[in-house]
Design an enzyme around this catalytic site. Structure first.
Site, PDB file in Angstrom:
ATOM      1  N   LEU A   6       0.266 -51.901  35.374  1.00  0.00           N
ATOM      2  CA  LEU A   6       0.049 -52.576  36.306  1.00  0.00           C
ATOM      3  C   LEU A   6      -1.136 -52.276  37.015  1.00  0.00           C
ATOM      4  O   LEU A   6      -1.149 -52.324  38.289  1.00  0.00           O
ATOM      5  CB  LEU A   6       1.335 -52.020  37.269  1.00  0.00           C
ATOM      6  CG  LEU A   6       2.700 -52.575  36.717  1.00  0.00           C
ATOM      7  CD1 LEU A   6       3.814 -52.160  37.930  1.00  0.00           C
ATOM      8  CD2 LEU A   6       3.127 -54.119  36.629  1.00  0.00           C
ATOM      9  N   SER A   7      -2.083 -51.713  36.107  1.00  0.00           N
ATOM     10  CA  SER A   7      -3.424 -51.601  36.594  1.00  0.00           C
ATOM     11  C   SER A   7      -3.625 -50.469  37.840  1.00  0.00           C
ATOM     12  O   SER A   7      -4.232 -50.590  38.676  1.00  0.00           O
ATOM     13  CB  SER A   7      -3.938 -52.885  37.421  1.00  0.00           C
ATOM     14  OG  SER A   7      -4.098 -53.870  36.313  1.00  0.00           O
ATOM     15  N   ASP A  50      -9.866 -62.985  29.901  1.00  0.00           N
ATOM     16  CA  ASP A  50     -10.685 -62.351  30.888  1.00  0.00           C
ATOM     17  C   ASP A  50     -11.818 -62.099  30.304  1.00  0.00           C
ATOM     18  O   ASP A  50     -12.874 -62.632  30.739  1.00  0.00           O
ATOM     19  CB  ASP A  50     -10.159 -61.651  31.974  1.00  0.00           C
ATOM     20  CG  ASP A  50      -9.612 -60.216  31.491  1.00  0.00           C
ATOM     21  OD1 ASP A  50      -9.550 -59.972  30.219  1.00  0.00           O
ATOM     22  OD2 ASP A  50      -9.551 -59.185  32.317  1.00  0.00           O
ATOM     23  N   GLY A  59       0.241 -45.973  34.077  1.00  0.00           N
ATOM     24  CA  GLY A  59       0.028 -46.292  32.813  1.00  0.00           C
ATOM     25  C   GLY A  59       1.111 -47.430  32.282  1.00  0.00           C
ATOM     26  O   GLY A  59       1.534 -47.497  30.952  1.00  0.00           O
ATOM     27  N   ASP A  89      -8.002 -57.103  36.370  1.00  0.00           N
ATOM     28  CA  ASP A  89      -7.400 -56.167  37.063  1.00  0.00           C
ATOM     29  C   ASP A  89      -7.924 -55.868  38.426  1.00  0.00           C
ATOM     30  O   ASP A  89      -7.326 -55.753  39.663  1.00  0.00           O
ATOM     31  CB  ASP A  89      -7.112 -54.935  36.209  1.00  0.00           C
ATOM     32  CG  ASP A  89      -6.435 -55.034  34.980  1.00  0.00           C
ATOM     33  OD1 ASP A  89      -5.880 -56.637  34.790  1.00  0.00           O
ATOM     34  OD2 ASP A  89      -6.360 -54.470  33.856  1.00  0.00           O
ATOM     35  N   SER A  91      -5.246 -48.063  37.209  1.00  0.00           N
ATOM     36  CA  SER A  91      -6.580 -47.290  37.126  1.00  0.00           C
ATOM     37  C   SER A  91      -7.587 -48.267  37.891  1.00  0.00           C
ATOM     38  O   SER A  91      -8.564 -47.698  38.624  1.00  0.00           O
ATOM     39  CB  SER A  91      -7.174 -47.098  35.799  1.00  0.00           C
ATOM     40  OG  SER A  91      -7.043 -48.244  35.064  1.00  0.00           O
TER      41      SER A  91
HETATM   42  C1  GLA Z   1      -5.847 -55.175  30.556  1.00  0.00           C
HETATM   43  C2  GLA Z   1      -7.145 -55.285  30.888  1.00  0.00           C
HETATM   44  C3  GLA Z   1      -7.689 -56.738  31.663  1.00  0.00           C
HETATM   45  C4  GLA Z   1      -7.043 -57.714  30.658  1.00  0.00           C
HETATM   46  C5  GLA Z   1      -5.604 -57.398  30.388  1.00  0.00           C
HETATM   47  C6  GLA Z   1      -4.935 -58.654  29.195  1.00  0.00           C
HETATM   48  O1  GLA Z   1      -5.055 -55.091  31.904  1.00  0.00           O
HETATM   49  O2  GLA Z   1      -7.820 -54.281  31.805  1.00  0.00           O
HETATM   50  O3  GLA Z   1      -8.924 -57.010  31.825  1.00  0.00           O
HETATM   51  O4  GLA Z   1      -7.846 -57.973  29.618  1.00  0.00           O
HETATM   52  O5  GLA Z   1      -5.294 -56.208  29.770  1.00  0.00           O
HETATM   53  O6  GLA Z   1      -5.057 -59.668  30.002  1.00  0.00           O
END
Ligand code: GLA
Length: 388
Positions: free
Chosen positions: A123-124, A34, A120, A170, A126
């Site tokens: 799984l995003s 990304d 943490g 994310d 934040s």
């Molecule tokens: C983290 C970052 C994303 C992406 C992934 C790897 O989740 O927040 O932007 O770069 O790593 O694909």
């Protein structure tokens, strides 16, 4: 969940909140592409970050992280030592900062956050928190949000307030996810298309290594620097290239002869991963689970060997699944150095496979393996929504 949040908010602040939730995400394929303006194929999942919000009249922002039972008061004017704030509060400062720039008269707030997303775990959580905050702020002042403004603000918050130079995947997936669909996002044009994600008798299961390596953030930023060395080299020979993903594999191959092998591998991984995303998208369109599974394994091999963002626990889990016929594919997912692997497993045999993997992991690393069966859901929204 709605009742629980309302009751907790009322108890803490004495008012009724506006509620918002934003989901976490998985990434089917396309990692570390990304921020090179490449392609990704994520989906929102049924684990959420929840926010309750209301205006107050005490001229203080009052924040409560319900799961941590942590409360703090925040005066943005006299905020000096950001490092002293817990990380969850830093995201709130980042998003409030953005909101204040849009709306200088934005009121002081009471805010409650709670989550069913593992924090943490890659799984995003934040990104989901920032998206939920953005929607909550807009709802509070009764303004129609532009979801893209919120995701860019959320990304900037990550850059400035958490020090991670992340891409947009994310935030985007958490905002624009759709039930039973993945989304193919072109990070150059910031346009997406949804694709149905029904792979017959197979389903996605997450295996959580339980590991979060400290070097994750610095190594993440380091990969960008390594790739920018590669990009500068390419730009000297091919004018007009402004991002790694703008180069084709065929154009890049000749650089092998006069390039540091490590830099070559890093860059080549990105180009190959973009290619796998396109192939995977085609597999989803035709429901070809077997080929998609193979692409997942190839993606993991690239992330581990060429891009260098895996770790022994992730590699162990992925290799382990290769012994099980009901598993079509497995790969590490997200930033790496820990977190979860994503596994595509036959529904009728998943319990047996999961059990066997739990035992093998325990034996190897003396720690339990948590697993989650995920389903794909709609992106972030303001109440009323279909609360469980
Ligand atoms: C983290 C970052 C994303 C992406 C992934 C790897 O989740 O927040 O932007 O770069 O790593 O694909």
């Amino acid at each position: 969940m709605r009742q629980k949040l309302r009751a907790a908010f009322l108890h803490k602040f004495g008012t009724q909140p506006i509620l918002v939730r934003a989901p976490g995400r998985i990434n089917l394929i396309g990692d570390h592409t990304d921020y090179h303006q490449g392609l990704v194929l994520p989906a929102a999942i049924n684990a959420y970050m929840y926010v309750g919000i209301q205006k107050n009249t005490c001229y203080q922002n009052r924040l409560y992280a319900a799961d941590l039972k942590a409360y703090l008061e925040l005066d943005l004017q006299s905020l000096t030592a950001m490092e002293k704030l817990p990380s969850w509060a830093r995201y709130i400062v980042g998003m409030l900062d953005w909101m204040k720039q849009q709306e200088p008269d934005f009121p002081t707030i009471d805010l409650l956050i709670s989550s069913t997303l593992p924090i943490g775990g890659g799984l995003s959580s934040s990104a989901a928190l920032c998206n939920a905050l953005g929607l909550a702020f807009m709802a509070l002042i009764d303004k129609k949000p532009d979801p893209k403004d919120i995701i860019f603000a959320a990304q900037k918050t990550e850059h400035v307030f958490a020090g991670v130079q992340c891409g947009i995947m994310d935030q985007y997936a958490s905002m624009f996810g759709k039930s039973q669909q993945a989304l193919l996002l072109d990070c150059r044009t910031i346009q997406h298309q949804w694709v149905p994600c029904q792979l017959e008798n197979y389903q996605f299961v997450l295996f959580d290594t339980g590991v979060k390596h400290n070097l994750a953030e610095s190594a993440y930023n380091m990969r960008q620097q390594e790739c920018s060395i590669g990009l500068k080299m390419i730009q000297k020979s091919i004018p007009g290239i402004d991002a790694l993903s703008a180069v084709s594999i065929r154009e890049f191959l000749p650089f092998k002869n006069h390039c540091d092998p490590l830099i070559f591998d890093r860059c080549m991984f990105v180009l190959e991963e973009n290619d796998r995303v396109l192939k995977s998208y085609a597999c989803l369109q035709t429901g070809d689970a077997i080929s998609f599974g193979n692409l997942m394994y190839a993606s993991h091999a690239g992330l581990s060997k060429k891009y260098g963002v895996s770790c022994s626990e992730l590699d162990f889990l992925v290799a382990l699944t290769e012994d099980y016929a009901p598993v079509l594919g497995a790969r590490m997912m997200g930033g790496g150095f820990g977190g979860n692997t994503l596994n595509l497993i036959h529904k009728s045999e998943k319990d047996t496979v999961i059990q066997a993997c739990k035992e093998a992991y325990k034996q190897q690393f003396s720690r339990p393996l948590e697993t989650y069966e995920v389903s794909l859901v709609d992106g972030a929204s303001t109440d009323p929504f279909n609360f469980q």
